[in-house]
Design an enzyme around this catalytic site. Structure first.
Site, PDB file in Angstrom:
ATOM      1  N   LYS A 226       0.834  -1.211   0.000  1.00  0.00           N
ATOM      2  CA  LYS A 226       0.000   0.000   0.000  1.00  0.00           C
ATOM      3  C   LYS A 226       0.868   1.261   0.000  1.00  0.00           C
ATOM      4  O   LYS A 226       0.644   2.174  -0.777  1.00  0.00           O
ATOM      5  CB  LYS A 226      -0.929   0.023   1.226  1.00  0.00           C
ATOM      6  CG  LYS A 226      -1.874  -1.171   1.305  1.00  0.00           C
ATOM      7  CD  LYS A 226      -2.857  -1.049   2.448  1.00  0.00           C
ATOM      8  CE  LYS A 226      -2.248  -1.028   3.827  1.00  0.00           C
ATOM      9  NZ  LYS A 226      -1.642  -2.306   4.267  1.00  0.00           N
ATOM     10  N   ARG A 301      -9.366   0.770   9.354  1.00  0.00           N
ATOM     11  CA  ARG A 301      -9.016  -0.613   9.676  1.00  0.00           C
ATOM     12  C   ARG A 301     -10.099  -1.281  10.512  1.00  0.00           C
ATOM     13  O   ARG A 301      -9.973  -2.445  10.845  1.00  0.00           O
ATOM     14  CB  ARG A 301      -7.711  -0.643  10.469  1.00  0.00           C
ATOM     15  CG  ARG A 301      -6.473  -0.862   9.590  1.00  0.00           C
ATOM     16  CD  ARG A 301      -5.255  -0.719  10.486  1.00  0.00           C
ATOM     17  NE  ARG A 301      -4.127  -1.502  10.110  1.00  0.00           N
ATOM     18  CZ  ARG A 301      -2.992  -0.971   9.613  1.00  0.00           C
ATOM     19  NH1 ARG A 301      -2.913   0.311   9.376  1.00  0.00           N
ATOM     20  NH2 ARG A 301      -1.970  -1.747   9.344  1.00  0.00           N
ATOM     21  N   ARG A 340      11.620  -6.714   4.777  1.00  0.00           N
ATOM     22  CA  ARG A 340      11.563  -5.269   5.048  1.00  0.00           C
ATOM     23  C   ARG A 340      12.103  -4.969   6.442  1.00  0.00           C
ATOM     24  O   ARG A 340      12.784  -3.964   6.653  1.00  0.00           O
ATOM     25  CB  ARG A 340      10.110  -4.793   4.925  1.00  0.00           C
ATOM     26  CG  ARG A 340       9.929  -3.300   5.091  1.00  0.00           C
ATOM     27  CD  ARG A 340       8.531  -2.848   4.750  1.00  0.00           C
ATOM     28  NE  ARG A 340       7.576  -3.091   5.831  1.00  0.00           N
ATOM     29  CZ  ARG A 340       6.287  -2.807   5.783  1.00  0.00           C
ATOM     30  NH1 ARG A 340       5.762  -2.268   4.679  1.00  0.00           N
ATOM     31  NH2 ARG A 340       5.479  -3.040   6.787  1.00  0.00           N
TER      32      ARG A 340
END
Ligand code: AMP
Length: 403
Positions: A226, A301, A340
């Site tokens: 995203k 969310r 990441r």
């Protein structure tokens, strides 16, 4: 000068000449429903000159009632208040003095709200009643600086008069003593107020035309891409990217109260409570009143967040145009996040159990939003696996077909 040219044009008409349909010295399409363009953004008429002047007359009468027997010092706040001050003084025909102060709030630092004084008030103010003439009061940051500035002087009295007052977003810290017009929280321009320094000379007030705005929700599990895709889309479509995760991390880094609170949840991979997150999101939107649209990344969310977003946007004459999900399998996402985590330093990316907890939070609280947006006919799904450029193109196809 303008009047002289009009007189000249009228004279030509009398002599049998045709006058141009619209004089270039006039303001564009005043008193019509026509949109105007400033720095590539469209604005629609909002307040007519008569309404503004009537509000100023009313303010001048109220202030005269309180101060006509003394000589108050009116202090205009530059640049925006210059027209207001001029018309106010024409309406206030009693003894008074006038001065100006100039403050500048830096866009890049809006999160800390630093406002710098560029020009101090010069007059000796001992024993005087000072009345600030402010064009618009919104969050109250500028007012705080003004109050601070005048608290260091020995004035007799300090009052605030605001031509336009955005009560919905004002922090309420100080009383506004005189108000011209209470207005909703829309970005306005004209009558001294600017959009990137343009539009100050308009005689009327215009507001940003929200009709051509695009607001997107980027949906998907942690690691779906995203943030990466938002980075490309914001450039392509000239949108403001708001990542609630990034805002939390910024606050954690800067040790703010919000950061301290959020850290305890983020470290475990839990969601931060709705109340806190919703207020923070609203704040971020409000810091960008002139945006052509937003990409909401990581928000909403939960169902409560989705409803709050709809209500909030509706109050601003805005809406979510589309929710686009980036789809990818859990195992691919876990591998991406662990990778990441090696460079991002994010503790929630480094531990597989925390990642799985984030997925559980997603499945339980966020996934149901798919049905919420499907019901509104706004849900779109895009394959989030593959080349980054290809994924951007897939997203672009959805965005380009929106009404
Ligand atoms: P992100 O960078 O979007 O993965 O977000 C990192 C963390 O910030 C999440 O795991 C949550 O703890 C918190 N967070 C971000 N956005 C929200 C939200 N909309 N609601 C609640 N918590 C959030």
């Amino acid at each position: 000068m303008t009047a002289k040219i009009h007189e000249f044009l009228e004279g030509m008409k009398d002599a049998g000449h045709t006058t141009p349909k619209k004089c270039y010295l006039c303001q564009p399409d005043q008193n019509t429903d026509t949109l105007i363009k400033l720095n590539n953004k469209l604005f629609k008429p909002y307040l007519k000159e008569e309404q503004i002047l009537a509000a100023i007359e009313k303010m001048a009468a109220e202030i005269a009632k309180d101060y006509k027997d003394e000589t108050p010092l009116f202090v205009g706040v530059l640049n925006g208040a210059f027209m207001f001050v001029a018309d106010f003084l024409k309406a206030y025909q009693h003894p008074c003095q006038v001065s100006f102060v100039r403050l500048s709030s830096y866009q890049g630092l809006t999160s800390t709200g630093i406002v710098e004084t560029l020009l101090d008030v010069q007059e000796d103010m001992e024993g005087k009643s000072v009345i600030i003439l402010e064009d618009v009061v919104d969050t109250g940051r500028t007012l705080k600086q003004l109050v601070h500035l005048f608290s260091q002087t020995n004035v007799k009295e300090f009052k605030i008069a605001a031509l336009f007052y955005k009560s919905e977003i004002y922090n309420g810290e100080y009383a506004i003593d005189y108000v011209g017009l209470e207005i909703p929280d829309n970005f306005i321009v004209g009558y001294g107020l600017d959009y990137n320094e343009m539009g100050r000379n308009l005689r009327e007030v215009y507001q940003l035309n929200q009709a051509d705005m695009i607001n997107l929700v980027l949906f998907g599990k942690p690691g779906a891409g995203k943030g990466t895709q938002a980075g490309f889309l914001k450039e392509k479509y000239n949108l403001k990217h708001i990542s609630t995760g990034d805002v939390f991390r910024y606050n954690i880094k800067n040790g703010t109260e919000l950061g301290k609170l959020a850290k305890s949840y983020i470290d475990k991979g839990d969601l931060v409570p709705d109340e806190v997150t919703i207020d923070m999101l609203k704040d971020e939107v409000e810091k960008n009143p002139e945006a052509s649209g937003f990409i909401f990344d990581g928000f909403p969310r939960t169902a409560a967040q989705a409803e709050a977003l709809d209500n909030f946007l509706e109050s601003k004459d805005m809406m979510v145009n589309a929710t686009i999900a980036l789809e990818a399998d859990d195992e691919v996402l876990i591998a991406r996040l662990l990778e990441r985590g090696k460079s991002s330093g994010r503790s929630d990316d480094q531990d597989e159990s925390k990642i799985r907890n984030r997925f559980e939070e997603y499945n339980e609280k966020t996934a149901p939003l798919k049905a919420y947006y499907e019901k509104q006919g706004k849900f779109h799904s895009v394959n989030g696996i593959g080349d980054i450029v290809e994924i951007t193109e897939r997203l672009g196809k959805v965005i380009d077909t929106l009404d």
